[in-house]
Write a protein that holds these residues in place. Sequence first.
Motif, PDB file in Angstrom:
ATOM      1  N   SER A  12       0.805  -1.222   0.000  1.00  0.00           N
ATOM      2  CA  SER A  12       0.000   0.000   0.000  1.00  0.00           C
ATOM      3  C   SER A  12       0.833   1.265   0.000  1.00  0.00           C
ATOM      4  CB  SER A  12      -0.952   0.008   1.202  1.00  0.00           C
ATOM      5  OG  SER A  12      -0.224  -0.007   2.406  1.00  0.00           O
ATOM      6  N   ALA A  13       2.141   1.147   0.122  1.00  0.00           N
ATOM      7  CA  ALA A  13       3.010   2.326   0.163  1.00  0.00           C
ATOM      8  C   ALA A  13       3.465   2.762  -1.222  1.00  0.00           C
ATOM      9  CB  ALA A  13       4.231   2.042   1.035  1.00  0.00           C
ATOM     10  N   PHE A  14       3.043   2.066  -2.260  1.00  0.00           N
ATOM     11  CA  PHE A  14       3.536   2.352  -3.599  1.00  0.00           C
ATOM     12  C   PHE A  14       2.399   2.457  -4.609  1.00  0.00           C
ATOM     13  CE2 PHE A  14       7.977   1.740  -2.677  1.00  0.00           C
ATOM     14  CZ  PHE A  14       7.972   0.883  -1.594  1.00  0.00           C
ATOM     15  N   ALA A  15       2.605   3.329  -5.595  1.00  0.00           N
ATOM     16  CA  ALA A  15       1.700   3.348  -6.741  1.00  0.00           C
ATOM     17  C   ALA A  15       1.946   2.099  -7.578  1.00  0.00           C
ATOM     18  CB  ALA A  15       1.944   4.598  -7.580  1.00  0.00           C
ATOM     19  N   MET A  16       0.948   1.736  -8.364  1.00  0.00           N
ATOM     20  CA  MET A  16       1.041   0.566  -9.232  1.00  0.00           C
ATOM     21  C   MET A  16       0.623   0.943 -10.651  1.00  0.00           C
ATOM     22  SD  MET A  16       2.043  -1.933  -7.268  1.00  0.00           S
ATOM     23  CE  MET A  16       1.711  -3.371  -8.287  1.00  0.00           C
ATOM     24  N   GLY A  17       1.131   0.213 -11.608  1.00  0.00           N
ATOM     25  CA  GLY A  17       0.795   0.513 -12.987  1.00  0.00           C
ATOM     26  C   GLY A  17       0.617  -0.733 -13.823  1.00  0.00           C
ATOM     27  N   TRP A  18      -0.088  -0.547 -14.920  1.00  0.00           N
ATOM     28  CA  TRP A  18      -0.203  -1.575 -15.960  1.00  0.00           C
ATOM     29  C   TRP A  18       0.439  -1.021 -17.236  1.00  0.00           C
ATOM     30  CZ3 TRP A  18      -1.778  -6.521 -15.436  1.00  0.00           C
ATOM     31  CH2 TRP A  18      -2.538  -6.867 -14.319  1.00  0.00           C
ATOM     32  N   PHE A  19       1.255  -1.836 -17.844  1.00  0.00           N
ATOM     33  CA  PHE A  19       1.877  -1.515 -19.119  1.00  0.00           C
ATOM     34  C   PHE A  19       1.549  -2.638 -20.097  1.00  0.00           C
ATOM     35  CE2 PHE A  19       4.855   2.011 -18.189  1.00  0.00           C
ATOM     36  CZ  PHE A  19       4.699   2.083 -16.818  1.00  0.00           C
ATOM     37  N   ARG A  20       1.801  -2.389 -21.372  1.00  0.00           N
ATOM     38  CA  ARG A  20       1.625  -3.444 -22.366  1.00  0.00           C
ATOM     39  C   ARG A  20       2.685  -3.313 -23.452  1.00  0.00           C
ATOM     40  NH1 ARG A  20      -4.097  -1.435 -25.168  1.00  0.00           N
ATOM     41  NH2 ARG A  20      -3.255   0.382 -26.284  1.00  0.00           N
ATOM     42  N   GLU A  28       7.558  -0.816 -28.435  1.00  0.00           N
ATOM     43  CA  GLU A  28       8.059  -0.558 -27.094  1.00  0.00           C
ATOM     44  C   GLU A  28       6.951  -0.777 -26.058  1.00  0.00           C
ATOM     45  OE1 GLU A  28      11.530   2.763 -28.079  1.00  0.00           O
ATOM     46  OE2 GLU A  28       9.799   3.297 -26.848  1.00  0.00           O
ATOM     47  N   ARG A  29       7.379  -1.055 -24.856  1.00  0.00           N
ATOM     48  CA  ARG A  29       6.426  -1.190 -23.753  1.00  0.00           C
ATOM     49  C   ARG A  29       5.813   0.179 -23.477  1.00  0.00           C
ATOM     50  NH1 ARG A  29       8.150  -4.978 -18.808  1.00  0.00           N
ATOM     51  NH2 ARG A  29       8.653  -6.193 -20.685  1.00  0.00           N
ATOM     52  N   GLU A  30       4.496   0.217 -23.337  1.00  0.00           N
ATOM     53  CA  GLU A  30       3.814   1.487 -23.145  1.00  0.00           C
ATOM     54  C   GLU A  30       2.914   1.474 -21.919  1.00  0.00           C
ATOM     55  OE1 GLU A  30       1.255   2.401 -26.440  1.00  0.00           O
ATOM     56  OE2 GLU A  30      -0.045   0.680 -26.114  1.00  0.00           O
ATOM     57  N   PHE A  31       2.758   2.646 -21.338  1.00  0.00           N
ATOM     58  CA  PHE A  31       1.900   2.831 -20.173  1.00  0.00           C
ATOM     59  C   PHE A  31       0.441   2.664 -20.578  1.00  0.00           C
ATOM     60  CE2 PHE A  31       0.637   4.584 -16.150  1.00  0.00           C
ATOM     61  CZ  PHE A  31      -0.468   5.386 -16.402  1.00  0.00           C
ATOM     62  N   VAL A  32      -0.309   1.965 -19.743  1.00  0.00           N
ATOM     63  CA  VAL A  32      -1.733   1.782 -19.964  1.00  0.00           C
ATOM     64  C   VAL A  32      -2.543   2.517 -18.892  1.00  0.00           C
ATOM     65  CG1 VAL A  32      -3.633   0.117 -20.085  1.00  0.00           C
ATOM     66  CG2 VAL A  32      -1.400  -0.452 -21.079  1.00  0.00           C
ATOM     67  N   ALA A  33      -2.238   2.222 -17.637  1.00  0.00           N
ATOM     68  CA  ALA A  33      -2.980   2.836 -16.540  1.00  0.00           C
ATOM     69  C   ALA A  33      -2.162   2.761 -15.263  1.00  0.00           C
ATOM     70  CB  ALA A  33      -4.321   2.133 -16.347  1.00  0.00           C
ATOM     71  N   GLY A  34      -2.416   3.714 -14.361  1.00  0.00           N
ATOM     72  CA  GLY A  34      -1.721   3.722 -13.087  1.00  0.00           C
ATOM     73  C   GLY A  34      -2.649   4.171 -11.979  1.00  0.00           C
ATOM     74  N   ILE A  35      -2.301   3.791 -10.759  1.00  0.00           N
ATOM     75  CA  ILE A  35      -3.128   4.127  -9.605  1.00  0.00           C
ATOM     76  C   ILE A  35      -2.205   4.466  -8.454  1.00  0.00           C
ATOM     77  CG2 ILE A  35      -3.319   1.685  -8.875  1.00  0.00           C
ATOM     78  CD1 ILE A  35      -6.237   2.351  -8.067  1.00  0.00           C
ATOM     79  N   ASN A  36      -2.558   5.499  -7.693  1.00  0.00           N
ATOM     80  CA  ASN A  36      -1.678   5.911  -6.608  1.00  0.00           C
ATOM     81  C   ASN A  36      -1.797   4.957  -5.419  1.00  0.00           C
ATOM     82  OD1 ASN A  36      -4.181   6.709  -5.570  1.00  0.00           O
ATOM     83  ND2 ASN A  36      -3.343   8.559  -4.623  1.00  0.00           N
ATOM     84  N   TRP A  37      -1.052   5.236  -4.353  1.00  0.00           N
ATOM     85  CA  TRP A  37      -0.947   4.289  -3.250  1.00  0.00           C
ATOM     86  C   TRP A  37      -2.284   4.010  -2.579  1.00  0.00           C
ATOM     87  CZ3 TRP A  37      -2.190   5.616   1.820  1.00  0.00           C
ATOM     88  CH2 TRP A  37      -2.477   6.971   2.020  1.00  0.00           C
ATOM     89  N   SER A  38      -3.150   5.012  -2.503  1.00  0.00           N
ATOM     90  CA  SER A  38      -4.411   4.837  -1.781  1.00  0.00           C
ATOM     91  C   SER A  38      -5.568   4.415  -2.677  1.00  0.00           C
ATOM     92  CB  SER A  38      -4.788   6.136  -1.065  1.00  0.00           C
ATOM     93  OG  SER A  38      -4.999   7.168  -2.019  1.00  0.00           O
ATOM     94  N   GLY A  39      -5.371   4.550  -3.983  1.00  0.00           N
ATOM     95  CA  GLY A  39      -6.426   4.162  -4.907  1.00  0.00           C
ATOM     96  C   GLY A  39      -7.390   5.273  -5.272  1.00  0.00           C
ATOM     97  N   ASP A  40      -7.160   6.480  -4.769  1.00  0.00           N
ATOM     98  CA  ASP A  40      -8.111   7.563  -5.048  1.00  0.00           C
ATOM     99  C   ASP A  40      -7.681   8.438  -6.221  1.00  0.00           C
ATOM    100  OD1 ASP A  40      -7.150   9.790  -2.281  1.00  0.00           O
ATOM    101  OD2 ASP A  40      -6.021   8.902  -3.923  1.00  0.00           O
TER     102      ASP A  40
END
Length: 124
Positions: free
Chosen positions: A30-38, A44-56
Amino acid sequence: QVQLVESGGGLVQPGGSLRLSCAASGRTFSAFAMGWFRQAPGKEREFVAGINWSGDSTFRADSVKGRFTISRDNTKNMVYLQMNSLKPEDTAVYYCARARNVFVRMVTTEYDYWGQGTQVTVSA
């Protein structure tokens, strides 16, 4: 050591939906943001979506806005990517990644742990 394991990929027809899941090990999830790439073949690998540590706070690439939704459950150490209205151009290997801090970033160098990836194929 942090481990990320993706699941939920597969073959789907155009217009269909899939939900990807990412299970994370470690007590500080819970202390880190998370992301999805494809990454599609030859690209090249590209960013798809990201969410901060709390989810808001979430961010999505323009190509998936209105179709993909990222969420997380810090009680279960899980991150999800709900993908609707899938298109053939969404075909790629999808990776879950942990950011280096609480903030969402859109470049791969800002992520220090990666899963092994899950294949998503959109085809009739």
